[in-house]
Design a protein around this motif. Structure first.
Motif, PDB file in Angstrom:
ATOM      1  N   THR A 293      -4.593  -1.424  -1.565  1.00 60.18           N
ATOM      2  CA  THR A 293      -3.449  -1.518  -0.596  1.00 60.18           C
ATOM      3  C   THR A 293      -3.868  -2.212   0.629  1.00 60.18           C
ATOM      4  O   THR A 293      -3.204  -2.134   1.697  1.00 60.18           O
ATOM      5  N   THR A 294      -5.120  -2.880   0.821  1.00 58.24           N
ATOM      6  CA  THR A 294      -5.451  -3.565   1.839  1.00 58.24           C
ATOM      7  C   THR A 294      -4.906  -4.803   1.762  1.00 58.24           C
ATOM      8  O   THR A 294      -4.876  -5.344   0.665  1.00 58.24           O
TER       9      THR A 294
ATOM     10  N   TYR B  79       2.579  -2.291  -6.202  1.00 57.25           N
ATOM     11  CA  TYR B  79       1.865  -3.045  -7.492  1.00 57.25           C
ATOM     12  C   TYR B  79       2.134  -2.090  -8.648  1.00 57.25           C
ATOM     13  O   TYR B  79       1.581  -0.938  -8.695  1.00 57.25           O
ATOM     14  N   ASP B  80       2.663  -2.641  -9.631  1.00 60.80           N
ATOM     15  CA  ASP B  80       3.200  -1.806 -10.898  1.00 60.80           C
ATOM     16  C   ASP B  80       2.567  -2.253 -12.106  1.00 60.80           C
ATOM     17  O   ASP B  80       2.324  -3.434 -12.456  1.00 60.80           O
ATOM     18  N   VAL B  81       2.050  -1.203 -12.971  1.00 61.00           N
ATOM     19  CA  VAL B  81       1.797  -1.380 -14.197  1.00 61.00           C
ATOM     20  C   VAL B  81       2.495  -0.983 -15.190  1.00 61.00           C
ATOM     21  O   VAL B  81       3.191   0.334 -15.170  1.00 61.00           O
ATOM     22  N   VAL B  82       3.220  -1.693 -16.099  1.00 65.95           N
ATOM     23  CA  VAL B  82       4.212  -1.190 -17.019  1.00 65.95           C
ATOM     24  C   VAL B  82       3.693  -1.439 -18.462  1.00 65.95           C
ATOM     25  O   VAL B  82       3.150  -2.722 -18.741  1.00 65.95           O
TER      26      VAL B  82
ATOM     27  N   ALA C 220       1.701   1.971  -3.802  1.00 62.93           N
ATOM     28  CA  ALA C 220       2.167   1.382  -2.728  1.00 62.93           C
ATOM     29  C   ALA C 220       1.190   0.010  -2.062  1.00 62.93           C
ATOM     30  O   ALA C 220       0.097   0.567  -1.982  1.00 62.93           O
ATOM     31  N   ASN C 221       1.866  -0.642  -1.402  1.00 64.30           N
ATOM     32  CA  ASN C 221       1.167  -1.863  -0.738  1.00 64.30           C
ATOM     33  C   ASN C 221       1.548  -1.532   0.580  1.00 64.30           C
ATOM     34  O   ASN C 221       2.674  -1.974   1.179  1.00 64.30           O
ATOM     35  N   TYR C 222       0.447  -1.459   1.694  1.00 61.40           N
ATOM     36  CA  TYR C 222       0.972  -1.005   3.118  1.00 61.40           C
ATOM     37  C   TYR C 222      -0.029  -2.434   3.624  1.00 61.40           C
ATOM     38  O   TYR C 222      -0.991  -2.904   3.267  1.00 61.40           O
TER      39      TYR C 222
END
Length: 164
Positions: A13-14, A132-135, A121-123
């Motif tokens: 998230t950085t 960022y999602d892993v499906v 979450a990406n902040y």
């Protein structure tokens, strides 16, 4: 949450580690990881619009990568699962991540795929700018679970009838 989970979330998230904004010496490994993952990897903005999807995601959802950049995640979530998906989005906003969401997506060809999603979450500067999602396709697992359930019901019925 484990320390490893917290470490992963901190790294992911950085701003320096997003695929589009990272030091040159990291572009190769991150891009290679993104491109070669067997799971669908998606980068979304804060409104759920697709910013990037890897090849596995393109295959899973049935859309070309450039088509995704004009789509919102709500367009692929099965209509009956939108409420559940919204609940998980609230978790993402509240906790900064979620794991184990199980739902269905509707592919471009209108076929339905059962998926499991984990999201981080990406902040940027403390503000949520996306995720960022892993499906993962779990259709086979769901099919096997249904077959097992039907088998158990069948044998339970036979057992109950044999006692009469």
């Amino acid at each position: 949450m484990t320390n490893l989970g917290n470490l992963t979330r901190s790294i992911m998230t950085t701003p320096e580690t997003t695929l589009n904004n990272k030091p040159d010496n990291l572009k190769g490994p991150y891009q290679s990881f993104f491109d070669s993952s067997p799971d669908a990897l998606c980068i979304l903005d804060a409104e759920g619009n697709f910013l990037d999807v890897n090849q596995s995601g393109s295959q899973l959802f049935g859309y070309a990568p450039d088509e995704f950049r004009q789509m919102n995640v709500k367009q692929i979530v099965h209509p009956d699962d939108l409420h559940l998906s919204a609940n998980y989005m609230r978790l993402l906003h509240k906790d900064g991540h979620y794991e184990g969401y199980q739902g269905r997506i509707v592919r471009k060809d209108k076929s339905i795929v059962h998926v499991e999603v984990s999201s981080t979450a990406n902040y940027k500067d403390g503000e949520l700018i996306g995720s960022y999602d892993v499906v993962r396709d779990i259709s086979r697992r769901k099919s096997l679970e249904l077959a097992l359930k039907r088998s158990e019901e069948k044998y339970r019925e036979l057992f109950d009838q044999s006692g009469d």
